[in-house]
Scaffold this active site. Structure first.
Site, PDB file in Angstrom:
ATOM      1  N   ASP A 223     -76.095 -18.432 -12.219  1.00  0.00           N
ATOM      2  CA  ASP A 223     -76.623 -18.486 -13.582  1.00  0.00           C
ATOM      3  C   ASP A 223     -77.544 -19.702 -13.765  1.00  0.00           C
ATOM      4  OD1 ASP A 223     -76.380 -17.366 -16.356  1.00  0.00           O
ATOM      5  OD2 ASP A 223     -75.686 -19.393 -16.799  1.00  0.00           O
ATOM      6  N   GLU A 278     -69.934 -20.529   6.317  1.00  0.00           N
ATOM      7  CA  GLU A 278     -68.594 -20.684   6.912  1.00  0.00           C
ATOM      8  C   GLU A 278     -67.910 -19.327   7.037  1.00  0.00           C
ATOM      9  OE1 GLU A 278     -66.489 -23.301   4.253  1.00  0.00           O
ATOM     10  OE2 GLU A 278     -67.786 -25.004   4.741  1.00  0.00           O
TER      11      GLU A 278
HETATM   12  C1  NOJ Z   1     -78.245 -16.586 -18.365  1.00  0.00           C
HETATM   13  C2  NOJ Z   1     -77.292 -15.494 -18.671  1.00  0.00           C
HETATM   14  O1  NOJ Z   1     -77.750 -14.296 -18.094  1.00  0.00           O
HETATM   15  C3  NOJ Z   1     -77.175 -15.430 -20.169  1.00  0.00           C
HETATM   16  O2  NOJ Z   1     -76.454 -14.307 -20.587  1.00  0.00           O
HETATM   17  C4  NOJ Z   1     -76.557 -16.708 -20.650  1.00  0.00           C
HETATM   18  O3  NOJ Z   1     -76.545 -16.699 -22.068  1.00  0.00           O
HETATM   19  C5  NOJ Z   1     -77.330 -17.924 -20.184  1.00  0.00           C
HETATM   20  N1  NOJ Z   1     -77.703 -17.843 -18.799  1.00  0.00           N
HETATM   21  C6  NOJ Z   1     -76.527 -19.171 -20.356  1.00  0.00           C
HETATM   22  O4  NOJ Z   1     -75.456 -19.203 -19.457  1.00  0.00           O
END
Ligand code: NOJ
Length: 572
Positions: A223, A278
């Site tokens: 993310d 790993e």
């Molecule tokens: C990207 C994610 O896809 C989204 O849903 C989220 O709100 C933001 N990152 C923050 O984590």
């Protein structure tokens, strides 16, 4: 056993052993709270997913990407994580997780977990400790705390906005009850940014990667992969100065932004790669990195995460020239770095593509951003006025685009519900919305709830078969006609199209090469893959002759042997 079943079984076992399984995988994103609810509490859960493994197997996907399932207050749909090494009790237990992973693996399906390293939730034990500890303490150093400006520190350290709207800094109350320091949060205030300059944070995430890899997780979706490392040396530039220095339309091209896409973020991923390697086969990763196109290959490098999402097609119009340019450029980029391409039309953050393609060209929603009309009312209403949203056209184009995508070399990322041709749900009352981007924008942006409404499995009944209780976001009546039950075994349904195409894709899959075949018609794209697999898409308004060959599948019925408007066919 039918021929198809034999082939599927063979490719299942090949997939398990192949260290390159991810390069051309079809990956199905599950947003767990909205997929299937096993206990009737209105929230999808892990056992709900396990119960649907036969459905996933029949769909013909290679892997599941599971959006966050960790303990969370759901301030941002689970992207606010309280504990990185556990399962949200609302969704199940670690044992349920193991059971799900085993069931997926037994069905020949890999499991990719979402990992959220840029920020924790404000309920994480680290953040609670930071709030209870004094300024300058080791506990505060796990996050980004700063004194405020002004005589009493009453103004934030900079004027930066958070991605969801409103300021990117929040002031805390010190343990002695006085107004205190500010912490940075690029997203909601419940998502404090972690300090990646702190070795403890880095080590703890390596531990988390091993924790899930040991439990059988095959890969990770990272993310906001481009935000981890920051340079917040004073004085902080104002947002005006930052936007003046922005060198591209889609981000800085030189890594000089204080928190987006800095060069040293790749030191983090080089360490992660060592952990991935790993394991046998090595764990895989895909970066969510909204960066300048010239900088994406760094994330996708084999020495880093290996793959990065390419959102170019997602942001494009349904347009032959645009599609061709994007595909050509991205394949060349991938070939140059040793990565494989990624393709995506829909996910939990954007307007579903069956809706986007039914909206007027150039409208805000058509580019993926959920929006309200100029009159302030939602104009993404499925079944709404024709001049605003053409549901049939949207679905028809979405089917054509997906069939094209599934023939292009690289990984295809699919979002739950798109296999049903599901439309965005626009008619969610404001009082029932959940997305922080709606609240932090004071309702100016409608937010992302419309693509996160629980799936319809049955044509009728409580929550259309999602569970025995309600659904945590309201499902409209028209969900009935998109239900799995309505489409299962129905000739010509979108679900059957996906099933046919995904199975054929496995059988036809070939080296990561594509050759364009000139059609003499700017509205028609035709390409071939090694082994004679070809795909033809008619982006235009009138039917065209098909090139010679046997038609394997088409996204809409052929008309008098011709390829109708807004249709793709695969040939051999
Ligand atoms: C990207 C994610 O896809 C989204 O849903 C989220 O709100 C933001 N990152 C923050 O984590």
């Amino acid at each position: 056993m039918s021929t198809t079943a034999t082939l599927a079984t063979l490719s299942d076992s090949n997939l398990a052993a192949d260290p390159n399984w991810w390069r051309q995988a079809s990956v199905y994103q599950i947003y767990p709270r909205s997929f299937a609810d096993s206990n009737g509490d209105g929230l999808g859960d892990i056992k709900g997913i396990t119960a649907k493994v036969p459905y996933l197997k029949e769909l013909g996907i290679d892997a599941v990407w599971l959006s966050p399932f960790y303990p969370s207050a759901l301030a941002d749909g689970g992207y606010d994580v309280d504990d990185y090494r556990n399962v949200d009790p609302k969704l199940g237990t670690l044992e349920d997780f193991d059971e799900m992973a085993n069931a997926l693996h037994a069905a020949g399906i890999k499991l990719i977990a979402d990992i959220v390293p840029n920020h924790s939730s404000d309920r994480h034990e680290w953040f609670r400790e930071a709030l209870a500890s004094p300024k300058g303490s080791a506990a505060r150093d796990r996050y980004i705390f700063r004194d405020g400006k002004g005589p009493n520190g009453e103004f934030p350290p900079s004027d930066w906005d958070s991605v969801f709207g409103g300021p990117a800094w929040e002031r805390i109350t010190e343990p002695d009850g006085t107004p205190g320091q500010w912490y940075m949060h690029i997203f909601a205030k419940e998502q404090p940014d972690l300090n990646w300059a702190n070795r403890e944070i880095r080590d703890d995430f390596l531990k988390t990667l091993r924790f899930w890899s040991d439990r059988g997780v095959d890969g990770f979706r990272v993310d906001v992969a481009h935000a981890l490392t920051k340079d917040l040396t004073e004085p902080l530039l104002s947002k005006l100065e930052l936007s003046a220095a922005n060198t591209g339309t889609d981000g800085f091209a030189d890594g000089s932004h204080p928190f987006w896409d800095r060069d040293d973020v790749h030191e983090v991923y080089a360490e992660w790669r060592e952990v991935f390697n790993e394991y046998n086969p090595p764990r895989t990763a895909v970066a969510e990195a909204w960066v300048h196109a010239t900088r994406r290959p760094r994330y996708a490098s084999p020495a880093g995460l290996g793959q990065a999402f390419n959102f170019d097609l997602l942001q494009a119009d349904f347009d032959a020239e645009e599609f061709r340019e994007i595909i050509t450029r991205n394949l060349a980029e991938a070939a140059a770095t040793g990565a494989s391409s990624t393709w995506v039309f829909s996910n939990h953050d954007v307007v579903r593509h069956a809706t986007r393609y039914g909206l007027p060209k150039g409208s805000k929603g058509s580019k993926g951003k959920p929006a309200k009309g100029q009159d302030g009312k939602s104009w993404l209403l499925a079944g709404g006025p024709k001049e605003e949203l053409d549901v049939e056209l949207g679905e028809r184009r979405a089917r054509a685009a997906t069939l094209l995508m599934l023939a292009v070399p690289g990984s295809a990322y699919l979002y739950q519900g798109e296999e049903l041709g599901l439309q965005e749900v626009a008619e969610i009352p404001d009082a029932e919305r959940q997305d922080p981007s709606f609240f932090r924008n004071k309702g100016v942006e409608v937010g992302r709830d419309g693509c996160r409404v629980p799936l319809p499995w049955a044509v009728e009944g409580t929550s259309f078969g999602f569970g025995d209780g309600g659904a945590h976001l309201p499902q409209p009546d028209w969900f009935s006609r998109y239900a799995v039950e309505a489409q299962d075994g129905t000739q010509g349904s979108t679900l059957e199209l996906y099933r046919t195409a995904l199975k054929l894709r496995r059988e036809l899959q070939a080296a990561e090469e594509l050759e364009w075949i000139e059609t003499g018609n700017p509205e028609v794209l035709h390409f071939s893959r090694p082994g004679g697999w070809r795909s033809v898409t008619n982006f235009g308004d009138t039917a065209v002759e098909l090139p010679a060959g046997t038609v394997l599948v088409s996204s809409a019925p052929l008309v008098d042997g011709k390829l109708p408007a807004n249709t793709t066919a695969w040939l051999r």
